[in-house]
Motif scaffolding. Structure first.
Motif, PDB file in Angstrom:
ATOM      1  N   MET A   1      88.668  24.638 -35.540  1.00 17.20           N
ATOM      2  CA  MET A   1      88.539  23.491 -36.411  1.00 17.20           C
ATOM      3  C   MET A   1      88.522  22.182 -35.620  1.00 17.20           C
ATOM      4  O   MET A   1      87.841  21.250 -36.011  1.00 17.20           O
ATOM      5  N   ALA A   2      89.227  22.138 -34.515  1.00 11.18           N
ATOM      6  CA  ALA A   2      89.260  20.932 -33.681  1.00 11.18           C
ATOM      7  C   ALA A   2      87.888  20.655 -33.079  1.00 11.18           C
ATOM      8  O   ALA A   2      87.483  19.493 -32.950  1.00 11.18           O
ATOM      9  N   GLU A   3      87.172  21.735 -32.739  1.00  7.60           N
ATOM     10  CA  GLU A   3      85.833  21.570 -32.173  1.00  7.60           C
ATOM     11  C   GLU A   3      84.884  20.947 -33.196  1.00  7.60           C
ATOM     12  O   GLU A   3      84.112  20.048 -32.878  1.00  7.60           O
ATOM     13  N   LEU A   4      84.966  21.409 -34.427  1.00  7.89           N
ATOM     14  CA  LEU A   4      84.132  20.856 -35.497  1.00  7.89           C
ATOM     15  C   LEU A   4      84.459  19.386 -35.717  1.00  7.89           C
ATOM     16  O   LEU A   4      83.562  18.553 -35.832  1.00  7.89           O
ATOM     17  N   GLN A   5      85.725  19.070 -35.741  1.00  4.91           N
ATOM     18  CA  GLN A   5      86.144  17.686 -35.941  1.00  4.91           C
ATOM     19  C   GLN A   5      85.629  16.795 -34.803  1.00  4.91           C
ATOM     20  O   GLN A   5      85.161  15.692 -35.040  1.00  4.91           O
ATOM     21  N   MET A   6      85.722  17.300 -33.559  1.00  9.77           N
ATOM     22  CA  MET A   6      85.236  16.531 -32.423  1.00  9.77           C
ATOM     23  C   MET A   6      83.727  16.284 -32.530  1.00  9.77           C
ATOM     24  O   MET A   6      83.245  15.178 -32.262  1.00  9.77           O
ATOM     25  N   LEU A   7      82.990  17.303 -32.937  1.00 10.38           N
ATOM     26  CA  LEU A   7      81.549  17.148 -33.108  1.00 10.38           C
ATOM     27  C   LEU A   7      81.231  16.111 -34.182  1.00 10.38           C
ATOM     28  O   LEU A   7      80.382  15.235 -33.985  1.00 10.38           O
ATOM     29  N   LEU A   8      81.909  16.215 -35.307  1.00 10.16           N
ATOM     30  CA  LEU A   8      81.640  15.321 -36.438  1.00 10.16           C
ATOM     31  C   LEU A   8      82.080  13.887 -36.188  1.00 10.16           C
ATOM     32  O   LEU A   8      81.417  12.943 -36.630  1.00 10.16           O
ATOM     33  N   GLU A   9      83.191  13.721 -35.492  1.00 18.89           N
ATOM     34  CA  GLU A   9      83.757  12.378 -35.328  1.00 18.89           C
ATOM     35  C   GLU A   9      83.364  11.700 -34.019  1.00 18.89           C
ATOM     36  O   GLU A   9      83.418  10.474 -33.933  1.00 18.89           O
ATOM     37  N   GLU A  10      83.003  12.490 -33.008  1.00 24.48           N
ATOM     38  CA  GLU A  10      82.738  11.894 -31.703  1.00 24.48           C
ATOM     39  C   GLU A  10      81.340  12.200 -31.167  1.00 24.48           C
ATOM     40  O   GLU A  10      80.541  11.293 -30.942  1.00 24.48           O
ATOM     41  N   GLU A  11      81.078  13.475 -30.937  1.00 26.82           N
ATOM     42  CA  GLU A  11      79.860  13.865 -30.230  1.00 26.82           C
ATOM     43  C   GLU A  11      78.575  13.476 -30.963  1.00 26.82           C
ATOM     44  O   GLU A  11      77.669  12.884 -30.373  1.00 26.82           O
ATOM     45  N   ILE A  12      78.487  13.827 -32.233  1.00 27.43           N
ATOM     46  CA  ILE A  12      77.264  13.550 -32.985  1.00 27.43           C
ATOM     47  C   ILE A  12      77.065  12.044 -33.198  1.00 27.43           C
ATOM     48  O   ILE A  12      75.975  11.532 -32.939  1.00 27.43           O
ATOM     49  N   PRO A  13      78.096  11.294 -33.614  1.00 28.55           N
ATOM     50  CA  PRO A  13      77.898   9.837 -33.719  1.00 28.55           C
ATOM     51  C   PRO A  13      77.554   9.183 -32.372  1.00 28.55           C
ATOM     52  O   PRO A  13      76.724   8.271 -32.319  1.00 28.55           O
ATOM     53  N   ALA A  14      78.154   9.668 -31.285  1.00 33.79           N
ATOM     54  CA  ALA A  14      77.846   9.104 -29.965  1.00 33.79           C
ATOM     55  C   ALA A  14      76.406   9.402 -29.579  1.00 33.79           C
ATOM     56  O   ALA A  14      75.709   8.537 -29.015  1.00 33.79           O
ATOM     57  N   GLY A  15      75.938  10.598 -29.889  1.00 36.63           N
ATOM     58  CA  GLY A  15      74.552  10.948 -29.602  1.00 36.63           C
ATOM     59  C   GLY A  15      73.571  10.110 -30.394  1.00 36.63           C
ATOM     60  O   GLY A  15      72.549   9.654 -29.886  1.00 36.63           O
ATOM     61  N   ARG A  16      73.895   9.895 -31.650  1.00 38.57           N
ATOM     62  CA  ARG A  16      73.046   9.053 -32.509  1.00 38.57           C
ATOM     63  C   ARG A  16      73.016   7.615 -31.982  1.00 38.57           C
ATOM     64  O   ARG A  16      71.968   6.976 -31.909  1.00 38.57           O
ATOM     65  N   SER A  17      74.171   7.124 -31.605  1.00 36.79           N
ATOM     66  CA  SER A  17      74.262   5.773 -31.059  1.00 36.79           C
ATOM     67  C   SER A  17      73.455   5.648 -29.764  1.00 36.79           C
ATOM     68  O   SER A  17      72.770   4.641 -29.543  1.00 36.79           O
ATOM     69  N   ALA A  18      73.536   6.662 -28.920  1.00 38.52           N
ATOM     70  CA  ALA A  18      72.778   6.641 -27.669  1.00 38.52           C
ATOM     71  C   ALA A  18      71.276   6.611 -27.940  1.00 38.52           C
ATOM     72  O   ALA A  18      70.523   5.917 -27.245  1.00 38.52           O
ATOM     73  N   ILE A  65      67.855  13.687 -27.239  1.00 36.40           N
ATOM     74  CA  ILE A  65      67.502  14.444 -28.434  1.00 36.40           C
ATOM     75  C   ILE A  65      67.989  15.884 -28.306  1.00 36.40           C
ATOM     76  O   ILE A  65      68.550  16.451 -29.250  1.00 36.40           O
ATOM     77  N   ASN A  66      67.788  16.483 -27.140  1.00 32.10           N
ATOM     78  CA  ASN A  66      68.222  17.850 -26.910  1.00 32.10           C
ATOM     79  C   ASN A  66      69.743  17.980 -27.063  1.00 32.10           C
ATOM     80  O   ASN A  66      70.235  18.906 -27.717  1.00 32.10           O
ATOM     81  N   THR A  67      70.469  17.059 -26.484  1.00 29.97           N
ATOM     82  CA  THR A  67      71.932  17.087 -26.574  1.00 29.97           C
ATOM     83  C   THR A  67      72.398  16.934 -28.015  1.00 29.97           C
ATOM     84  O   THR A  67      73.255  17.687 -28.486  1.00 29.97           O
ATOM     85  N   LEU A  68      71.810  15.987 -28.731  1.00 31.53           N
ATOM     86  CA  LEU A  68      72.186  15.771 -30.131  1.00 31.53           C
ATOM     87  C   LEU A  68      71.821  16.990 -30.976  1.00 31.53           C
ATOM     88  O   LEU A  68      72.621  17.434 -31.807  1.00 31.53           O
ATOM     89  N   ALA A  69      70.652  17.540 -30.762  1.00 31.87           N
ATOM     90  CA  ALA A  69      70.231  18.732 -31.516  1.00 31.87           C
ATOM     91  C   ALA A  69      71.171  19.908 -31.252  1.00 31.87           C
ATOM     92  O   ALA A  69      71.551  20.628 -32.185  1.00 31.87           O
ATOM     93  N   LEU A  76      76.613  23.282 -37.205  1.00 32.32           N
ATOM     94  CA  LEU A  76      76.168  24.167 -38.283  1.00 32.32           C
ATOM     95  C   LEU A  76      76.662  25.595 -38.086  1.00 32.32           C
ATOM     96  O   LEU A  76      77.040  26.265 -39.049  1.00 32.32           O
ATOM     97  N   ASP A  77      76.652  26.065 -36.845  1.00 28.78           N
ATOM     98  CA  ASP A  77      77.170  27.410 -36.555  1.00 28.78           C
ATOM     99  C   ASP A  77      78.646  27.522 -36.911  1.00 28.78           C
ATOM    100  O   ASP A  77      79.082  28.507 -37.504  1.00 28.78           O
ATOM    101  N   ILE A  78      79.417  26.511 -36.543  1.00 21.14           N
ATOM    102  CA  ILE A  78      80.848  26.519 -36.849  1.00 21.14           C
ATOM    103  C   ILE A  78      81.058  26.501 -38.358  1.00 21.14           C
ATOM    104  O   ILE A  78      81.866  27.270 -38.893  1.00 21.14           O
ATOM    105  N   GLN A  79      80.320  25.638 -39.048  1.00 25.36           N
ATOM    106  CA  GLN A  79      80.457  25.569 -40.500  1.00 25.36           C
ATOM    107  C   GLN A  79      80.048  26.889 -41.158  1.00 25.36           C
ATOM    108  O   GLN A  79      80.692  27.339 -42.102  1.00 25.36           O
TER     109      GLN A  79
END
Length: 89
Positions: A1-18, A65-69, A76-79
């Protein structure tokens, strides 16, 4: 669950921002290349420089794009795995 939270709160928004930052940077590179070409007495050299900047910029955007994808797919796999576990309970 921590991995999903990290993706949702950090990794994906950071990728979008980049990617958004990349858009701004690409505009600056395009402006520079245009100005450089117009002002340069050596058009061939200016064109080669533009090609180099274009190649580097596109490679950078493709990497982002590759990193964000990959992060979105991982999310999605975790969910999906959490959903299937809940279905069997």
């Amino acid at each position: 669950m921590a991995e999903l939270q990290m993706l949702l709160e950090e990794e994906i928004p950071a990728g979008r921002s980049a990617l958004l930052d990349s858009f701004t940077n690409l505009e600056r590179v395009a402006e520079y290349c245009e100005s450089n070409y117009v002002q340069s007495p050596d058009k061939h050299r200016a064109l080669e420089e533009t090609k180099n900047y274009t190649t580097q910029s596109l490679a950078s955007v493709a990497y982002l794009i590759n990193t964000l994808a990959n992060n979105v797919l991982q999310m999605l796999d975790i969910q999906a795995s959490h959903t299937s576990v809940l279905l069997f309970l």
